[in-house]
Design a protein around this motif. Structure first.
Motif, mmCIF file in Angstrom:
data_model
loop_
_atom_site.group_PDB
_atom_site.id
_atom_site.type_symbol
_atom_site.label_atom_id
_atom_site.label_comp_id
_atom_site.label_asym_id
_atom_site.label_seq_id
_atom_site.Cartn_x
_atom_site.Cartn_y
_atom_site.Cartn_z
ATOM 1 N N ARG A 124 50.112 1.302 71.845
ATOM 2 C CA ARG A 124 49.451 2.599 71.750
ATOM 3 C C ARG A 124 49.770 3.371 73.026
ATOM 4 O O ARG A 124 50.284 2.811 74.004
ATOM 5 N N THR A 125 49.415 4.664 73.018
ATOM 6 C CA THR A 125 49.681 5.513 74.188
ATOM 7 C C THR A 125 48.378 5.788 74.923
ATOM 8 O O THR A 125 47.367 6.072 74.291
ATOM 9 N N VAL A 126 48.421 5.703 76.235
ATOM 10 C CA VAL A 126 47.275 6.103 77.061
ATOM 11 C C VAL A 126 47.804 7.059 78.139
ATOM 12 O O VAL A 126 48.987 7.397 78.147
ATOM 13 N N LEU A 127 46.936 7.484 79.023
ATOM 14 C CA LEU A 127 47.385 8.314 80.143
ATOM 15 C C LEU A 127 47.335 7.482 81.422
ATOM 16 O O LEU A 127 46.335 6.804 81.687
ATOM 17 N N VAL A 131 42.634 4.084 82.128
ATOM 18 C CA VAL A 131 41.225 3.825 81.835
ATOM 19 C C VAL A 131 41.056 3.639 80.333
ATOM 20 O O VAL A 131 41.783 4.237 79.538
ATOM 21 N N THR A 132 40.086 2.827 79.978
ATOM 22 C CA THR A 132 39.872 2.566 78.558
ATOM 23 C C THR A 132 38.549 1.857 78.349
ATOM 24 O O THR A 132 37.847 1.501 79.305
ATOM 25 N N SER A 170 37.675 -2.442 73.458
ATOM 26 C CA SER A 170 38.563 -1.917 72.411
ATOM 27 C C SER A 170 39.510 -3.023 71.972
ATOM 28 O O SER A 170 39.553 -4.115 72.556
ATOM 29 N N THR A 171 40.316 -2.722 70.975
ATOM 30 C CA THR A 171 41.308 -3.715 70.530
ATOM 31 C C THR A 171 42.196 -4.131 71.694
ATOM 32 O O THR A 171 42.414 -5.323 71.935
ATOM 33 N N LYS A 172 42.708 -3.164 72.444
ATOM 34 C CA LYS A 172 43.599 -3.519 73.566
ATOM 35 C C LYS A 172 42.864 -4.324 74.623
ATOM 36 O O LYS A 172 43.406 -5.255 75.205
ATOM 37 N N GLN A 213 35.021 2.197 70.929
ATOM 38 C CA GLN A 213 36.448 2.364 70.636
ATOM 39 C C GLN A 213 37.021 1.215 69.817
ATOM 40 O O GLN A 213 36.790 0.051 70.134
ATOM 41 N N SER A 214 37.771 1.580 68.805
ATOM 42 C CA SER A 214 38.495 0.672 67.907
ATOM 43 C C SER A 214 37.634 0.057 66.814
ATOM 44 O O SER A 214 38.144 -0.684 65.968
HETATM 45 C C1 LIG Z 1 48.538 11.323 74.668
HETATM 46 C C2 LIG Z 1 47.466 10.284 74.444
HETATM 47 C C3 LIG Z 1 46.673 9.873 75.488
HETATM 48 C C4 LIG Z 1 45.694 8.891 75.314
HETATM 49 N N1 LIG Z 1 45.004 8.453 76.391
HETATM 50 C C5 LIG Z 1 44.173 7.394 76.265
HETATM 51 C C6 LIG Z 1 43.586 6.796 77.414
HETATM 52 O O1 LIG Z 1 43.834 7.210 78.565
HETATM 53 N N2 LIG Z 1 42.753 5.736 77.222
HETATM 54 C C7 LIG Z 1 42.493 5.220 75.980
HETATM 55 O O2 LIG Z 1 41.734 4.266 75.878
HETATM 56 N N3 LIG Z 1 43.048 5.764 74.882
HETATM 57 C C8 LIG Z 1 43.890 6.829 74.990
HETATM 58 N N4 LIG Z 1 44.492 7.363 73.883
HETATM 59 C C9 LIG Z 1 44.176 6.771 72.565
HETATM 60 C C10 LIG Z 1 44.978 5.481 72.353
HETATM 61 O O3 LIG Z 1 46.296 5.795 71.951
HETATM 62 C C11 LIG Z 1 44.342 4.557 71.308
HETATM 63 O O4 LIG Z 1 44.134 5.260 70.108
HETATM 64 C C12 LIG Z 1 43.014 3.978 71.775
HETATM 65 O O5 LIG Z 1 43.040 3.611 73.137
HETATM 66 C C13 LIG Z 1 42.609 2.771 70.946
HETATM 67 O O6 LIG Z 1 43.602 1.780 71.057
HETATM 68 P P1 LIG Z 1 43.302 0.254 70.698
HETATM 69 O O7 LIG Z 1 42.531 0.290 69.398
HETATM 70 O O8 LIG Z 1 44.634 -0.395 70.546
HETATM 71 O O9 LIG Z 1 42.504 -0.330 71.809
HETATM 72 C C14 LIG Z 1 45.465 8.346 74.022
HETATM 73 C C15 LIG Z 1 46.261 8.777 72.956
HETATM 74 C C16 LIG Z 1 47.256 9.704 73.171
HETATM 75 C C17 LIG Z 1 48.142 10.089 72.009
#
Ligand SMILES: Cc1cc2nc3c(=O)[nH]c(=O)nc-3n(C[C@H](O)[C@H](O)[C@H](O)COP(=O)(O)O)c2cc1C
Length: 230
Positions: free
Chosen positions: A68-71, A83-84, A88-90, A147-148
């Motif tokens: 997945r994508t985070v910042l 940060v997250t 969550s799943t991750k 989350q998730s």
């Molecule tokens: C551009 C972008 C930035 C994101 N930034 C974050 C972030 O900083 N942290 C986060 O937890 N999820 C972020 N997300 C959402 C994750 O992609 C993802 O949906 C979420 O973390 C749940 O993932 P998981 O179910 O695999 O844990 C972002 C998504 C996008 C497209």
């Protein structure tokens, strides 16, 4: 698409300036910082690098890889961090297997940085400092989102958000919203960092820095460079 139709493929030649061994900064951290700063500057100037800090993060569980994508919210010689929600799943996947991979990709600059390594939790004090800089609404969301997990619907999400917004009203102070226990940050402690630079005729540059010592990303002696075929 009918099977006899051949779809025209858009082929872009990657006319980047490449990355030679002689151009590589003295340490992986300096090279990462240079490219991150150049990507951010290009977004400011040309607007074609939206979210220069977007970081793809791969984890693994018993069903295989997940991504997945985070910042990227932290970057220092210890590695990139994000940060997250730790539940969550991750977060659960990393608790079971801390091996992690991540990449920053800037297509318009024909550049990417790839990391492989081990996830570690960022110190609580650093997380709190970062959390206090987030806008109030984002801080409330950190409480409101499990989350998730499955959601009952959009209305349910908004109702939960409203409950937390009422519990932690916005008085314009960082301490208005505490950091939830389940919320935190993960750092990628890399064992390998690859700098990819697209060049013409798909003859790209790939320089991989592999860990040969215990130092951080800014310790030149801890990294050895190898060029890989594109
Ligand atoms: C551009 C972008 C930035 C994101 N930034 C974050 C972030 O900083 N942290 C986060 O937890 N999820 C972020 N997300 C959402 C994750 O992609 C993802 O949906 C979420 O973390 C749940 O993932 P998981 O179910 O695999 O844990 C972002 C998504 C996008 C497209």
């Amino acid at each position: 698409m009918a099977s006899d139709e051949v779809r025209a493929v858009l082929r872009t030649d990657y006319a980047g300036s490449g990355l030679g061994e002689e151009q590589l900064a003295a340490t992986p951290f300096q090279q990462i910082s240079r490219w991150v700063e150049e990507a951010r500057a290009r977004q400011e100037e040309q607007g074609d690098v939206p979210e220069p800090d977007a970081l793809s993060v791969a984890t693994v569980d018993e069903d295989g890889p997940d991504v997945r994508t985070v910042l990227m919210r932290f970057l220092d010689p210890r590695g990139p961090g994000f940060v997250t929600n730790l539940q969550s799943t991750k977060g659960r996947q990393l608790a079971g297997n801390p091996r992690i991979a991540a990449s920053l990709t800037w297509p318009s600059m024909f550049r990417a940085v790839r990391f492989r390594g081990t996830a570690e939790l960022v110190d609580r004090a650093e997380v709190e400092t970062y959390f206090q800089q987030r806008p109030w609404g984002s801080r409330v969301s950190a409480w409101a989102s499990d989350q998730s997990q499955p959601a009952g619907g959009r209305e349910q999400l908004e109702a939960t958000y409203a409950e937390y917004a009422a519990r932690f009203p916005d008085h314009g102070r960082p301490e208005d919203v505490p950091v939830p226990e389940h919320w935190g940050a993960v750092r990628v402690r890399a064992d390998q960092v690859e700098f990819w630079a697209g060049r013409i005729n798909r003859l790209h540059d790939r320089l991989v820095l592999a860990r040969v010592g215990d130092g951080d990303l800014d310790d030149a002696a801890s990294w050895a460079v190898t060029r890989l075929q594109p």
